[in-house]
Scaffold this motif. Sequence first.
Motif, short mmCIF file in Angstrom:
data_model
loop_
_atom_site.label_atom_id
_atom_site.label_comp_id
_atom_site.label_asym_id
_atom_site.label_seq_id
_atom_site.Cartn_x
_atom_site.Cartn_y
_atom_site.Cartn_z
N ALA A 79 1.20 -0.74 -0.16
CA ALA A 79 -0.08 0.21 0.16
C ALA A 79 1.04 1.32 -0.17
O ALA A 79 1.70 1.00 -0.63
CB ALA A 79 -0.53 0.11 1.27
N TRP A 80 0.52 2.31 0.89
CA TRP A 80 0.79 3.61 0.59
C TRP A 80 2.52 3.04 0.82
O TRP A 80 3.56 2.74 1.53
CB TRP A 80 1.21 4.46 2.06
CG TRP A 80 -0.53 4.81 2.01
CD1 TRP A 80 -1.36 4.24 3.78
CD2 TRP A 80 -1.28 5.30 1.34
NE1 TRP A 80 -2.24 4.56 2.76
CE2 TRP A 80 -2.08 5.44 2.41
CE3 TRP A 80 -1.53 6.31 -0.07
CZ2 TRP A 80 -4.06 6.44 1.59
CZ3 TRP A 80 -2.52 7.25 -0.55
CH2 TRP A 80 -3.66 6.91 0.76
N THR A 109 -4.28 9.58 -17.93
CA THR A 109 -4.98 10.87 -16.93
C THR A 109 -3.83 10.41 -15.93
O THR A 109 -3.46 12.00 -14.75
CB THR A 109 -6.23 10.84 -16.59
OG1 THR A 109 -6.91 10.72 -17.84
CG2 THR A 109 -7.11 11.79 -15.69
N GLY A 110 -3.98 9.43 -15.29
CA GLY A 110 -2.87 9.28 -14.21
C GLY A 110 -3.38 9.87 -12.42
O GLY A 110 -4.32 10.44 -12.59
N PHE A 111 -2.62 10.84 -12.57
CA PHE A 111 -2.50 11.36 -11.43
C PHE A 111 -3.06 13.14 -11.04
O PHE A 111 -3.89 13.79 -10.10
CB PHE A 111 -0.99 11.85 -9.95
CG PHE A 111 -1.78 12.31 -8.73
CD1 PHE A 111 -2.14 11.74 -7.85
CD2 PHE A 111 -1.24 13.35 -8.02
CE1 PHE A 111 -2.17 11.94 -6.30
CE2 PHE A 111 -1.30 13.98 -6.79
CZ PHE A 111 -1.67 12.99 -6.12
N SER A 114 -5.53 2.60 2.70
CA SER A 114 -5.12 2.71 1.78
C SER A 114 -6.11 2.65 0.44
O SER A 114 -6.20 1.25 0.62
CB SER A 114 -3.85 2.48 1.21
OG SER A 114 -2.87 0.84 0.91
N PRO A 115 -6.35 3.23 -0.31
CA PRO A 115 -6.76 2.84 -1.18
C PRO A 115 -6.37 2.04 -2.27
O PRO A 115 -5.33 1.96 -2.70
CB PRO A 115 -6.95 4.10 -2.73
CG PRO A 115 -6.31 5.76 -1.59
CD PRO A 115 -5.89 4.79 -0.62
N MET A 116 -6.54 1.55 -3.91
CA MET A 116 -6.04 0.86 -4.63
C MET A 116 -5.66 -0.54 -4.06
O MET A 116 -4.22 -1.56 -4.68
CB MET A 116 -5.17 1.20 -6.13
CG MET A 116 -5.81 2.92 -6.28
SD MET A 116 -4.77 3.16 -7.57
CE MET A 116 -5.24 2.41 -8.85
N GLN A 117 -6.22 -1.72 -3.28
CA GLN A 117 -5.85 -2.30 -2.62
C GLN A 117 -5.91 -3.32 -3.67
O GLN A 117 -4.47 -4.80 -3.96
CB GLN A 117 -6.30 -3.12 -1.70
CG GLN A 117 -5.17 -2.09 0.18
CD GLN A 117 -5.53 -2.45 1.28
OE1 GLN A 117 -5.39 -3.65 0.80
NE2 GLN A 117 -5.94 -1.79 2.23
N GLU A 118 -6.97 -3.75 -4.94
CA GLU A 118 -6.63 -4.69 -5.50
C GLU A 118 -7.08 -4.29 -6.62
O GLU A 118 -7.08 -5.38 -7.72
CB GLU A 118 -8.32 -5.39 -5.33
CG GLU A 118 -8.60 -5.52 -3.84
CD GLU A 118 -10.01 -5.91 -3.76
OE1 GLU A 118 -11.12 -6.01 -4.60
OE2 GLU A 118 -10.76 -6.11 -2.71
N SER A 119 -6.16 -3.28 -7.31
CA SER A 119 -6.01 -2.65 -8.49
C SER A 119 -4.53 -3.67 -9.26
O SER A 119 -3.68 -4.31 -8.05
CB SER A 119 -5.66 -1.48 -9.04
OG SER A 119 -6.53 -0.50 -8.09
N THR A 153 1.28 1.02 -8.66
CA THR A 153 2.60 1.14 -7.26
C THR A 153 2.43 2.90 -8.48
O THR A 153 3.44 3.65 -7.35
CB THR A 153 3.73 0.71 -8.72
OG1 THR A 153 3.62 -0.83 -8.27
CG2 THR A 153 5.10 1.11 -8.40
N LEU A 154 2.15 3.02 -9.88
CA LEU A 154 2.20 4.81 -10.29
C LEU A 154 1.52 5.35 -9.21
O LEU A 154 1.77 6.70 -9.17
CB LEU A 154 1.54 4.46 -11.72
CG LEU A 154 2.35 3.63 -12.68
CD1 LEU A 154 1.44 3.57 -14.16
CD2 LEU A 154 3.61 4.36 -12.70
N TYR A 155 0.52 4.88 -8.71
CA TYR A 155 -0.79 5.45 -7.86
C TYR A 155 0.37 6.18 -6.58
O TYR A 155 0.94 7.27 -5.86
CB TYR A 155 -1.82 4.78 -7.53
CG TYR A 155 -1.91 5.90 -6.07
CD1 TYR A 155 -3.17 7.22 -7.11
CD2 TYR A 155 -2.17 4.98 -4.99
CE1 TYR A 155 -3.69 7.71 -5.71
CE2 TYR A 155 -3.61 5.64 -4.11
CZ TYR A 155 -3.81 6.69 -4.30
OH TYR A 155 -4.31 7.18 -2.97
N PHE A 156 0.76 4.71 -6.34
CA PHE A 156 1.45 5.61 -4.31
C PHE A 156 2.66 6.17 -5.01
O PHE A 156 3.25 7.07 -4.32
CB PHE A 156 1.49 4.20 -3.59
CG PHE A 156 0.46 2.99 -3.07
CD1 PHE A 156 -0.43 3.95 -2.51
CD2 PHE A 156 0.60 1.79 -3.76
CE1 PHE A 156 -1.40 3.28 -2.77
CE2 PHE A 156 -0.44 1.07 -3.27
CZ PHE A 156 -1.49 1.83 -2.77
#
Length: 481
Positions: free
Chosen positions: A23-24, A178-180, A116-121, A127-130
Amino acid sequence: MPRIIQILVIATLVLTIAAPGFAWGPKTQTAIVSNALLLISKNENIPLTRLKKDIQSGSLLSMDMLEELYPDLESNAVRAIEAEMALLQAVQGDKIDPYFAFRLGALGKLVAEITSPMQESEARYRTLYFADVSKNVQRATLKLKKREFVDPKTYFADVVAAANVHNELLQREYQNGTGFRGLAGTRLPEDLSRSVNAVADVWYTILTNTAVQGNISSGQLRNYVELAYTFYIRRANLAEIDAAEARLDRLVSKTADMQVRIGNLFFEGGFPDRAVKIYRAVLADDPNRRDVIDKIADYYVERGQKALTDKRLEGALDAFKQALDANPLHPSAERHRLETLTQIEARDARLAQDQAHLDSAEQFQALAEEEVLNNRYTEALVLLRRAQELLYQVSDEFPTENQRRIRNINNVRYRMQELKQSVVANAQSFSGSGFALDIQHTAQNIVENATTETLRALMKAEYNDELARLQKEMVPVATLK
């Protein structure tokens, strides 16, 4: 070294960087835990700020280390949180100590992880999000809420669901580039605030809710105590260890095996005296524990060998005797004791010889001064020369005797120089026929050579009688020749 011990050895180094988890990232986790700490300290008046470093060191544990610390983590993270909350409530005292703070930090990291978000993504988009969150975490404005007590079974179901409600949309935005810049950036303050509030709520529940959640076994308490000892011994602060020991000893009764393990921690941590004290306490209850007997005996043999290296023979002898007291059948203690005793006897003989030389030399010096009073300078020089010879036989092995040797050598040299000058100045007294050149030359030889043979050749008949008298009186001289 057991894996769980390695956890604490690494974690107590504040600069240790934990590996990214699921996660984070580490930077975000530290920010979440640090902000939760400020909330609790400022808004709830719970003094955690002074323990910031300890809390942060706990938050830097890697996920692998958390799994070692929390056995239920891999199968059920919420259950692991619940068990840790119950344990910390059971062990907390009137004062929050550094190890307790460390465990709060580790628990804070775990809470941040599961909220944290996106745990199942997909892993690449997660990785990009964190990574983007880590870059922007310091700019986010937190949305804080009133503290609430946490029942892990219901609390985390709602929080985790809220954290992951937009996962599909976030992933699509990272897929299309689009990302962040899209929803991820917009929702960052809310997503971070959720984790900060969750960590603060968990800590608030532990620190203020007097009702213990769940049953804590003696095994859990003993495990906590052993890990706490590891933590404090690693920090090597005796005052802190003493304070912690007083608290920890009240939590659970120690088994003999547990005491031995703690003794081993002290021994390996550089506190062997504390370890031996614990081992002796174990032996007092069970005199037949061979493992403990061997540890004590080996410790004293090692200490004796070190004392030998430092040339502290009495200290070495005492250590080997204590080793034999602990284990009369130790394979090397008796041999070391006898060898040390032999060394002591040889040293004492050398010391006695040096002292005898010094005593005799000082007697010769005293007799020389008597000769000077009678104006028999050449006789005095002979005696001083003998004193000098004895002084040169004294070693520099023993500090007190060496200082005495140096002092006497300097005194003899100075006095001999004075007397030689007197012999030259009064050279005519040797012949009774004035200051003849041959007599002056002979006196000069005395100054330059001052050998016993030369001086004796210049002595008058009465000197032989005097020398015979001195030999009778100076018994040590005959022994030392």
